[in-house]
Scaffold this active site. Structure first.
Site, mmCIF file in Angstrom:
data_model
loop_
_atom_site.group_PDB
_atom_site.id
_atom_site.type_symbol
_atom_site.label_atom_id
_atom_site.label_comp_id
_atom_site.label_asym_id
_atom_site.label_seq_id
_atom_site.Cartn_x
_atom_site.Cartn_y
_atom_site.Cartn_z
ATOM 1 N N CYS A 1 0.819 -1.209 0.000
ATOM 2 C CA CYS A 1 0.000 0.000 0.000
ATOM 3 C C CYS A 1 0.855 1.262 0.000
ATOM 4 C CB CYS A 1 -0.905 -0.014 1.227
ATOM 5 S SG CYS A 1 -1.809 1.512 1.511
ATOM 6 N N TRP B 1 -7.340 -7.141 6.074
ATOM 7 C CA TRP B 1 -5.900 -7.394 6.140
ATOM 8 C C TRP B 1 -5.640 -8.467 7.180
ATOM 9 C CZ3 TRP B 1 -3.153 -5.305 2.341
ATOM 10 C CH2 TRP B 1 -3.630 -4.142 1.742
ATOM 11 N N VAL C 1 -11.784 -1.496 6.698
ATOM 12 C CA VAL C 1 -10.566 -1.709 7.478
ATOM 13 C C VAL C 1 -9.373 -1.307 6.630
ATOM 14 C CG1 VAL C 1 -9.156 -3.439 8.649
ATOM 15 C CG2 VAL C 1 -11.654 -3.577 8.766
ATOM 16 N N VAL D 1 -5.214 0.329 6.101
ATOM 17 C CA VAL D 1 -3.856 0.570 6.557
ATOM 18 C C VAL D 1 -3.359 1.849 5.886
ATOM 19 C CG1 VAL D 1 -3.253 -1.825 7.010
ATOM 20 C CG2 VAL D 1 -2.972 -0.943 4.704
ATOM 21 N N TYR E 1 -5.494 6.031 -9.101
ATOM 22 C CA TYR E 1 -6.637 5.198 -8.707
ATOM 23 C C TYR E 1 -7.899 5.609 -9.465
ATOM 24 C CZ TYR E 1 -4.150 2.850 -4.973
ATOM 25 O OH TYR E 1 -3.275 2.068 -4.278
#
Length: 338
Positions: free
Chosen positions: A48, A81, A114, A116, A179
């Site tokens: 990421c 994750w 969720v 990160v 993106y």
């Protein structure tokens, strides 16, 4: 951001969700979370780009001993994750199998997915923050008592207005622009996003043609944020996200700039191209339904001379480079410099 758990991939137009948990860990503890060595755990995926910012910042600032690191499997499943890279599939510090467990301890059924990077309070096992935009700025400014000797000033007060402006442009057109192009579902939407990516990259190339770094003559947060997109560009964004007007390796200035950063301690030694490629090509099944991971590109070029030192600049200002990567955090050789 959260790469995949928090980004609106199913919508007609790509729209990145805001971080739901925006508590801050500060020197004075005003949000209830004081800076404290050993108390928190940084959960990331090396795949990421948003999490990679935090990995780089933590290493440049020498916070490895104060803020422990958990690395999630780059291929997550519908439970979020997961810690399948660790023995028994559990994070050895938090004792959980999925990052979602720390989210649920903070707020069961929380909206936004969720994501990160995430910082978890080790004693309670609760999520503290997933505010990817603020996290690294706080590492630079609120965690100073725990910085290593010689740590660089990544967010110098005298330059913050300029840094903020550059980072805002990079975020809109480059970090997030790839993106928007990659997940576009209509031709016009894709073309606008893709054109915006390359328009901004050309402007950044002009800016960097006469100066080594984006703001001033030292590394700042702005360079970290641009680097995490550039290092993924040819490996995933050029093909997978159809940002293919040209490759990074075909732009002399940006390719030299990216190699300069990659070869700087704290940048390239945190990059895992295997994790990056497997995540994008195997998780984004709407774009790549076969899940086939390409063999290229050749990574040897990252080690080639860049000659950017001829522009001057002091990477760490009056400070020093970070020391060796801690043994448990070394990235396996993948064809790039060790």
């Amino acid at each position: 951001m959260g790469e995949d758990g928090n980004s609106g991939y199913g919508h007609r137009a790509f729209k990145r969700s805001r971080s739901h948990f925006a508590d801050r860990i500060t020197a004075d503890g005003r949000d209830g979370w004081p800076v404290e060595a050993g108390r928190y755990r940084l959960v990331v995926s090396r795949a990421c780009p948003w999490a990679s910012r935090a990995v780089i910042s933590r290493r440049l600032l020498g916070l490895e001993g104060a803020l422990s690191l958990a690395v999630a499997d780059p291929v997550q499943d519908d439970r979020s994750w997961r810690f399948t890279l660790d023995p028994d599939g559990r994070d050895p510090v938090l004792g959980i199998r999925f990052l979602s467990e720390a989210y649920d301890r903070r707020e069961p059924g929380s909206p936004g997915g969720v994501s990160v990077p995430a910082v978890v309070d080790v004693p309670s096992g609760r999520l503290v923050t997933n505010d990817y935009q603020r996290l690294t700025l706080d590492l630079a400014t609120e965690w100073t008592a725990l910085h290593r000797p010689g740590a660089p000033d990544l967010y110098p007060a005298a330059r913050r207005d300029e840094i903020d402006q550059v980072m805002a442009e990079v975020y809109e057109d480059v970090n997030n622009g790839v993106y928007r192009a990659g997940f576009a579902t209509h031709q016009t939407e894709y073309e606008e996003a893709c054109a915006g990516v390359f328009r901004r990259l050309e402007l950044l190339g002009e800016r960097l043609s006469g100066q080594r770094y984006l703001v001033g003559d030292t590394l700042t947060e702005a360079d970290i944020r641009l680097f995490t997109t550039l290092v993924r560009f040819d490996a995933v964004y050029h093909g997978h996200f159809k940002c293919n007007r040209w490759k990074l390796a075909e732009h002399p200035v940006l390719w030299a700039y990216a190699r300069d950063l990659f070869q700087t301690p704290g940048f390239g030694d945190t990059v895992d191209f295997d994790h990056i490629k497997r995540h994008y090509y195997q998780v984004h099944t709407g774009i790549n339904p076969t899940g086939i991971v390409p063999l290229g590109p050749d990574l040897a070029g990252w080690a080639s001379p860049h000659h950017r030192e001829e522009l001057g600049g002091r990477p760490f200002g009056t400070g020093t480079p970070p020391g060796p990567v801690p043994p448990g955090e070394r990235v396996a050789p993948q064809g790039q410099p060790a």
